[in-house]
Design a protein around this motif. Structure first.
Motif, short mmCIF file in Angstrom:
data_model
loop_
_atom_site.label_atom_id
_atom_site.label_comp_id
_atom_site.label_asym_id
_atom_site.label_seq_id
_atom_site.Cartn_x
_atom_site.Cartn_y
_atom_site.Cartn_z
N PHE A 24 16.88 1.63 6.79
CA PHE A 24 15.66 1.86 7.58
C PHE A 24 14.92 3.06 7.01
O PHE A 24 15.53 4.08 6.68
CB PHE A 24 16.04 2.11 9.04
CG PHE A 24 14.86 2.42 9.93
CD1 PHE A 24 14.01 1.42 10.35
CD2 PHE A 24 14.61 3.72 10.34
CE1 PHE A 24 12.93 1.70 11.18
CE2 PHE A 24 13.54 4.02 11.17
CZ PHE A 24 12.69 3.00 11.58
N ALA A 25 13.59 2.95 6.89
CA ALA A 25 12.77 4.07 6.43
C ALA A 25 11.51 4.14 7.28
O ALA A 25 10.95 3.11 7.67
CB ALA A 25 12.40 3.92 4.95
N TYR A 26 11.08 5.35 7.55
CA TYR A 26 9.88 5.60 8.35
C TYR A 26 8.76 6.11 7.45
O TYR A 26 8.96 6.99 6.63
CB TYR A 26 10.17 6.62 9.45
CG TYR A 26 8.94 6.98 10.25
CD1 TYR A 26 8.44 6.11 11.21
CD2 TYR A 26 8.25 8.17 10.02
CE1 TYR A 26 7.29 6.42 11.93
CE2 TYR A 26 7.10 8.48 10.73
CZ TYR A 26 6.63 7.61 11.69
OH TYR A 26 5.50 7.92 12.39
N HIS A 27 7.58 5.55 7.63
CA HIS A 27 6.36 5.92 6.89
C HIS A 27 5.46 6.71 7.82
O HIS A 27 5.07 6.22 8.88
CB HIS A 27 5.68 4.63 6.44
CG HIS A 27 4.32 4.81 5.84
ND1 HIS A 27 3.20 5.12 6.58
CD2 HIS A 27 3.90 4.69 4.58
CE1 HIS A 27 2.15 5.19 5.80
NE2 HIS A 27 2.56 4.93 4.57
N ASN A 28 5.13 7.93 7.43
CA ASN A 28 4.30 8.79 8.28
C ASN A 28 2.80 8.47 8.17
O ASN A 28 2.35 7.84 7.22
CB ASN A 28 4.50 10.26 7.90
CG ASN A 28 3.94 10.59 6.54
OD1 ASN A 28 4.63 10.43 5.54
ND2 ASN A 28 2.69 11.03 6.48
#
Length: 153
Positions: A24-28
């Protein structure tokens, strides 16, 4: 609103995805760099997520237009940003949704940022062009590729 509760949710999602071999990765965007009761939501996410479960994709453009310093933020959290979006911003303080320009024609110092980010664990660089002030999307892709291939790191 992003809180420590959201960070825990990210950890839970990361744990579920891990069993499928997915990270899982979060994009700001710019809103995670806006002060919220004395803290940055992005800091809350960074400080309360498990690096084994959650990666981060830094959209350098959004960090920049939020008046944060991408270089300082990368250094603050070494190894946490594995991916990034590369897009440039024309100088000024206008509508951030209308400031996108071709790489190298704006005010973001990509030659230094790319070198620094690689030293701090960045693995994937993704060009994102949302605005085409001149030419077609293919013209922009060619110009962006030409700019990046001329850089030395």
């Amino acid at each position: 609103m992003i809180t420590g509760k959201k960070a825990e949710e990210f950890n839970q999602i990361g744990e579920k995805l891990k069993s499928f071999g997915v990270k899982f990765a979060y994009h700001n965007h710019d809103y995670t760099f806006v002060d919220l009761e004395g803290s940055l939501p992005q800091d809350i996410l960074m400080d309360h997520t498990d690096p084994a479960l959650v990666d981060f994709e830094m959209d350098i453009y959004w960090v920049h237009v939020a008046n944060a310093q991408p270089a300082e933020y990368l250094a603050k959290y070494p190894g946490r940003f594995k991916l990034c979006h590369l897009k440039d911003a024309e100088p000024g303080t206008g509508d951030p949704h209308q400031r996108g320009v071709l790489l190298g024609s704006g005010e973001i110092p990509y030659a230094e940022l790319i070198k620094q980010s690689k030293e701090l664990g960045m693995e994937h660089f993704i060009v994102e062009q949302e605005r085409f002030p001149s030419g077609t999307p293919m013209d922009a892709a060619k110009a962006n590729a030409s700019y990046l291939s001329a850089l030395e790191f």
